[in-house]
Design an enzyme around this catalytic site. Sequence first.
Site, PDB file in Angstrom:
ATOM      1  N   GLY A  54     -31.527  36.006 -36.194  1.00  9.20           N
ATOM      2  CA  GLY A  54     -32.056  37.053 -37.063  1.00  9.20           C
ATOM      3  C   GLY A  54     -31.866  36.750 -38.538  1.00  9.20           C
ATOM      4  O   GLY A  54     -32.811  36.790 -39.330  1.00  9.20           O
TER       5      GLY A  54
ATOM      6  N   GLY B 121     -31.541  38.151 -31.301  1.00  9.76           N
ATOM      7  CA  GLY B 121     -30.621  38.095 -30.164  1.00  9.76           C
ATOM      8  C   GLY B 121     -31.192  37.306 -29.000  1.00  9.76           C
ATOM      9  O   GLY B 121     -30.486  36.530 -28.351  1.00  9.76           O
TER      10      GLY B 121
HETATM   11  P1  ADP Z   1     -28.012  34.519 -37.316  1.00  9.51           P
HETATM   12  O1  ADP Z   1     -28.360  35.977 -37.380  1.00  9.51           O
HETATM   13  O2  ADP Z   1     -29.039  33.654 -37.963  1.00  9.51           O
HETATM   14  O3  ADP Z   1     -27.682  34.093 -35.920  1.00  9.51           O
HETATM   15  P2  ADP Z   1     -25.279  35.070 -38.036  1.00  9.51           P
HETATM   16  O4  ADP Z   1     -25.502  36.500 -37.752  1.00  9.51           O
HETATM   17  O5  ADP Z   1     -24.410  34.308 -37.127  1.00  9.51           O
HETATM   18  O6  ADP Z   1     -26.689  34.312 -38.194  1.00  9.51           O
HETATM   19  O7  ADP Z   1     -24.616  34.905 -39.471  1.00  9.51           O
HETATM   20  C1  ADP Z   1     -25.198  35.398 -40.637  1.00  9.51           C
HETATM   21  C2  ADP Z   1     -24.150  35.829 -41.618  1.00  9.51           C
HETATM   22  O8  ADP Z   1     -23.206  34.813 -41.842  1.00  9.51           O
HETATM   23  C3  ADP Z   1     -24.748  36.164 -42.959  1.00  9.51           C
HETATM   24  O9  ADP Z   1     -24.613  37.552 -43.176  1.00  9.51           O
HETATM   25  C4  ADP Z   1     -23.922  35.347 -43.943  1.00  9.51           C
HETATM   26  O10 ADP Z   1     -23.552  36.071 -45.092  1.00  9.51           O
HETATM   27  C5  ADP Z   1     -22.682  35.008 -43.138  1.00  9.51           C
HETATM   28  N1  ADP Z   1     -22.000  33.822 -43.662  1.00  9.51           N
HETATM   29  C6  ADP Z   1     -22.501  32.595 -43.840  1.00  9.51           C
HETATM   30  N2  ADP Z   1     -21.594  31.791 -44.438  1.00  9.51           N
HETATM   31  C7  ADP Z   1     -20.484  32.535 -44.628  1.00  9.51           C
HETATM   32  C8  ADP Z   1     -19.208  32.278 -45.206  1.00  9.51           C
HETATM   33  N3  ADP Z   1     -18.892  31.089 -45.698  1.00  9.51           N
HETATM   34  N4  ADP Z   1     -18.313  33.284 -45.240  1.00  9.51           N
HETATM   35  C9  ADP Z   1     -18.643  34.489 -44.742  1.00  9.51           C
HETATM   36  N5  ADP Z   1     -19.824  34.794 -44.187  1.00  9.51           N
HETATM   37  C10 ADP Z   1     -20.738  33.834 -44.137  1.00  9.51           C
HETATM   38 MG    MG Z   2     -27.109  37.810 -37.315  1.00  8.04          MG
END
Ligand code: ADP
Ligand code: MG
Length: 397
Positions: free
Chosen positions: A354, A377
Amino acid sequence: MLNKKTIDDIDVKGKVVLLRCDFNVPMKDGVITDDTRIEAALPTIAKLSGDGGRVMICSHLGKPKGKVDESLTLAPVAERLSELLGQEVLFLKDNEVVGAHAKWFKYNMTEGQVVLLENTRFRPEEEKNEDSFSQELASLADVYVNDAFGTAHRAHCSTVGVTKFVKETAVGYLMEKELNFLGNAVDDPVRPFAAVLGGSKVSSKISVIDNLLEKVDILIIGGGMAYTFVKSQGGHVGLSLVEDDYLQYARDMIQKAKEKNVKLLFTKDIVVAPEISDDAPFQTVDVMNIPDDLMGVDIGEKTIEMFSEALKEAKTVIWNGPMGVFEVPNFSKGTKAIAAAIADLDAITIIGGGDSAAAAIQLGFSDKMTHISTGGGASLEFLEGKELPGVTAIADK
Ligand code: ADP
Ligand code: MG
């Protein structure tokens, strides 16, 4: 290739087609703020309607928890859908979803007409996948089509239960496209195959890492989840996001990568700040030596270079999880640079997740990727190697 029946395999002329879409769109004060998901459903709707089907669409929106919540009515979606489709889509306002309107239209729709039912989650049975509501939904339809990829990982009445009571079932074009892109990329990739993983937590991506390590040639780990790996190797991570319960897991994964001959790349240098805020001062340090009072918020220049260089040889890339806290402009550089590097490749490039999809769209790279998954998801569970119940429930070819 997908072994499920698709809408190209069925004849819908004159039949009532119950079409499950994922119209779970972001809304603010009753206004749709992003209609990507409605756009994504248009090819299927146009096909079913064009072939003379009587199309009844259902979807959920938000989390009304089994109660009628007027702020989560699908009425605005019907309006936007009408505009995008270029054809009137009547909204059937039955709070019980399958009510007097729906029952009347079942017998009185014209061929090619499209109507939208109310939010399926207004019904308490929906998320429990209880037969009573599944049967009501099924009673409307001759054919059931599932095009809601974003909800395919949930076994609910409108995604799974209903299939037990409708004779003919198929997946729509969006579902087919998502499954073909993600499926081919993961199971039959053009190699070298690289995965770029980021995001906040190792714990939420464990199964993704585990599954992809079996398949990829190159695994790149950035974002917040890198620090657990760094700490597991004796690095000093300061205030960075770390999951201490997963240190051993991180070591095991590093070992597994070695055994599988997977090229595993971690963050080298890192942008650190005292807090997550655009006003915070920031600097770049070595990832093994983050000062006590600072946290890692983005990947540094050297890391960007190293990751981009490694990606150049890839012929298939799957990206899941931002490289830093991209929501804060000062810390979005790494995510932007990696998105640009992926966009530049002459390779199959797929974004699942997402926040990563949002980042790629927000940063303006959407038309440069082969495929951006519309299901956060669901795409994640797919990358974990899990079966999606909404797909399993559809008849085989
Ligand atoms: P996706 O939805 O693409 O699967 P996630 O939900 O796992 O991704 O992660 C997204 C979040 O991770 C974002 O809100 C981002 O701010 C956070 N994030 C990325 N790098 C860091 C970091 N170094 N420290 C804290 N949060 C982080
Ligand atoms: Mg996410």
